[in-house]
Design an enzyme around this catalytic site. Sequence first.
Site, mmCIF file in Angstrom:
data_model
loop_
_atom_site.group_PDB
_atom_site.id
_atom_site.type_symbol
_atom_site.label_atom_id
_atom_site.label_comp_id
_atom_site.label_asym_id
_atom_site.label_seq_id
_atom_site.Cartn_x
_atom_site.Cartn_y
_atom_site.Cartn_z
ATOM 1 N N GLY A 196 26.612 64.088 21.482
ATOM 2 C CA GLY A 196 26.927 64.602 20.147
ATOM 3 C C GLY A 196 28.424 64.802 19.979
ATOM 4 O O GLY A 196 29.225 64.454 20.852
ATOM 5 N N THR B 249 20.860 63.193 16.707
ATOM 6 C CA THR B 249 22.063 63.100 15.861
ATOM 7 C C THR B 249 23.241 62.516 16.623
ATOM 8 O O THR B 249 24.247 62.167 16.018
ATOM 9 C CB THR B 249 22.477 64.490 15.319
ATOM 10 N N TYR C 270 16.868 77.011 12.423
ATOM 11 C CA TYR C 270 18.083 76.978 13.238
ATOM 12 C C TYR C 270 18.525 78.401 13.599
ATOM 13 O O TYR C 270 18.700 78.716 14.773
ATOM 14 C CB TYR C 270 19.173 76.263 12.438
#
Length: 319
Positions: A16, A41, A149
């Site tokens: 990432g 991601t 989150y």
Amino acid sequence: MSRYSRKRILVTGGAGFLGSHLCDRLLDRGDEVLCVDNFYTGSKDNIAHLFGNPRFELIRHDITIPLFVEVDEIFNLACPASPVHYQNDPIQTTKTSVHGAINMLGLAKRLKARIFQASTSEVYGDPQVHPQPESYWGHVNPAGVRACYDEGKRCAETLFFDYHRQAGLEIKVVRIFNTYGPRMHPADGRVVTNFIVPALRGEPLTIYGTGEQTRSFCYVDDLIEGFIRMMDSPADCTGPINLGNPGEFTMRELADLVLRQTGSQSALEYGPLPQDDPTQRRPDIGLAREKLGWEPTVPLEEGLQRTIAYFEKSLGDGR
Ligand code: NAD
Ligand code: UDP
């Protein structure tokens, strides 16, 4: 450094944005790095320059599933960080934060390895105390769209401190405030890239809400220095410790700065404010200064210049 004295370090989320910079930094100082990522991601592009390095190893793996490897230290960074991405599959986001933490803490316990957690300023939610010190318990909506989150990361902190208290694990918990820099994905969805990329393309920038909400932006190199100092700090320095740049800007100020620095003629448009979008955010970094001798050195103008230069190059003429 001989192969008998260097450390073997696991970096989850190593492909990432932050993880790839951390891998670079650890390899530069002579460590061996095991990068684990499921590429949700992250991207191989971020670590492609490391593939020929014999001290670098990559495993495609999802940390919600147990992992059996042998390492000396663990940096647990795996988790999508952009609201767009973490809300795309919220159940997986909570699983990554909670099951992922349980798996990595279990690994650390078996290995008696020191373990670092990338927590977040989101544990403060939409804060009613400003700036935010670590002693503030936060103001989080547990049923809102950001909860996967925010609450996932809060539960991960709980797990880290319980493994520390119950199993004597050496833990290092940092609360990261908005960080930006080269290698953010152009479609990351976070505000810095959301402003820079259209500005370079001559397309409109969209400010959500009135643009009066604030954030504090830390340049990636400063943050990674904070990570290293925290991991190498004495065992009783468990955190949580805030890492971020105390400079505070409204989103309108950020948009103006990006337009000025890119020389773009792009228009500013306004869109709806996302649910539970925090109205203000600025770290109190007194503890990081005292315990780690750390503070950011790169002002926003300079960090933006470097980030814009990166996107000018990586987007190329095809922008
Ligand atoms: P990022 O999305 O660029 O990186 C996250 C990495 O984790 C990606 O490579 C992704 O593929 C990987 N990943 C996601 N779920 C995984 C799973 N289940 N198993 C294995 N790999 C998985 O985001 P980033 O900005 O580099 O953030 C890294 C960490 O720092 C995250 O934990 C994030 O919550 C935390 N953080 C970042 C910021 C910031 O401003 N950048 C702020 C606060 C906290
Ligand atoms: N934002 C914006 N335009 C965008 C993307 C984000 O105005 O194109 C705002 C967003 O509403 C928030 C701030 O910028 O108030 C920071 O958003 P980001 O997604 O980067 O991170 P957050 O700190 O909210 O997790």
